[in-house]
Motif scaffolding. Sequence first.
Motif, short mmCIF file in Angstrom:
data_model
loop_
_atom_site.label_atom_id
_atom_site.label_comp_id
_atom_site.label_asym_id
_atom_site.label_seq_id
_atom_site.Cartn_x
_atom_site.Cartn_y
_atom_site.Cartn_z
N GLN A 42 0.97 -1.07 0.05
CA GLN A 42 0.07 0.12 0.11
C GLN A 42 0.79 1.40 -0.08
OE1 GLN A 42 -3.69 0.58 0.33
NE2 GLN A 42 -2.79 2.69 -0.34
N VAL A 44 2.08 5.11 0.03
CA VAL A 44 1.87 6.42 0.75
C VAL A 44 2.90 7.65 0.44
CG1 VAL A 44 1.07 5.07 2.72
CG2 VAL A 44 3.49 6.03 2.59
N ARG A 46 4.42 10.43 2.08
CA ARG A 46 5.08 11.04 3.44
C ARG A 46 5.29 12.54 3.18
NH1 ARG A 46 5.60 6.90 6.57
NH2 ARG A 46 5.64 4.80 5.69
N ALA A 81 -6.96 10.80 -3.01
CA ALA A 81 -6.79 10.31 -1.81
C ALA A 81 -7.25 11.46 -1.03
CB ALA A 81 -5.72 9.76 -1.46
N GLN A 83 -7.58 12.14 3.47
CA GLN A 83 -7.44 11.80 4.82
C GLN A 83 -7.30 12.82 5.78
OE1 GLN A 83 -5.15 8.28 5.53
NE2 GLN A 83 -5.06 8.55 7.65
N ALA A 96 1.53 10.40 6.75
CA ALA A 96 1.74 9.45 5.63
C ALA A 96 0.23 9.28 5.06
CB ALA A 96 2.26 8.33 6.33
N LEU A 97 0.20 9.64 3.68
CA LEU A 97 -1.37 9.83 3.13
C LEU A 97 -1.28 8.46 2.19
CD1 LEU A 97 -4.14 11.03 2.24
CD2 LEU A 97 -2.64 12.32 0.46
N PRO A 98 -2.19 7.50 2.69
CA PRO A 98 -2.12 6.41 1.70
C PRO A 98 -3.25 6.47 0.29
CG PRO A 98 -3.61 6.10 3.65
CD PRO A 98 -2.90 7.22 3.85
N TYR A 99 -2.63 5.93 -0.66
CA TYR A 99 -3.75 6.39 -1.86
C TYR A 99 -3.44 4.94 -2.67
CZ TYR A 99 0.82 6.43 -4.32
OH TYR A 99 2.15 6.27 -4.72
N ASP A 100 -4.40 4.86 -3.46
CA ASP A 100 -4.75 3.88 -4.51
C ASP A 100 -4.07 3.80 -5.78
OD1 ASP A 100 -5.61 1.63 -6.04
OD2 ASP A 100 -7.59 2.08 -5.82
#
Length: 345
Positions: A42, A44, A46, A81, A83, A96-100
Amino acid sequence: MRSLVPFSLCLGAVLASCQPRRDTTAVTAMDAATATAAQVAQPVIRGRAVYLERIALPPDAKLRVQLIDNRLADTPAGVIADQTFEAVHGPPYEFALPYDPAKVQTGRDYGLHASLRDSEGTLWFTTPTRVPVKPGSAEVVEFRLIRATGDRPAPPVKTQTWQCGDQRITTRVEVDGVVVSGGFGERKLSQAVAASGARYEDGRGTEFWNKGREATFTLDGKRQPDCRVSSLPSPWDEAKARGVGFRAVGNEPGWFVEVDMGEAPPLRAELDYGQRKVAVARAQSFRDEASGESGLRGKADGSEVELRIKRETCVDDMSGDSHPARARLRVGDRTYSGCGRFLFE
């Protein structure tokens, strides 16, 4: 693979009587490894957000970060994304931003939009333009947040009481730091960099480090017992709120005295761990030039009462706290020694 494991286990149980026993350990381990790999994969982004204004937001502030496809920025599909990070502490604000990755296309331009709000939802800081970012890069994106408006009011003052061993202190968050008050007086501390929580210091050995409902407090280089949130007010701040001008405390036996403001102020004292109380309705001031002491005199229940105050550093013999004044209270033929301070200085 995850969905096949329960099925294979059930099937093995049904056919156990007619087929050799199957070893499902490898399948289970493979499934776990696949799940772990999926989590690790997954991606992210940062980042580290800062602002330069000397403003300390409450510790319950929220940072919202969005990854945006610049070509579709004005459409709902433009947000890749989104959050919100709650109870962040800073600056700097690290995230830390998760994304698809399936939503990211080669050759497109992407940017970050960030905003910082307090617990009431009021916008304080934001990114005036989108911050360029390359999804998939391991580089930490650093950017500055700008004050949302120039005429926005200061953050609401947040006051909290803490019990640090035998000492009770009060913290008051202000726009450019925090004020810590107690029997030692008031100390104005500025916000400092911290890996976690909210840390404040004055550069002269006094530090307050807030980590949720717990904190550490160092006064003049001396580490105090660990602090915890208290529902009881500091007796010094509570006395000040009642209009008390001077307060002093002592030990063995425990006692305290309070003097109101005015030319002939009321004087009240509790002695011998509260077993005896005395009150002078109108105390008369005096000055002893020989000793450098000033004080108040009067009568209570037929006894002579005299409070002598000298402005010099006084260390509490039980807590070790420093106070700016030394006090001696005489009631009849009994004298009590302790430390105190003028509450409005």
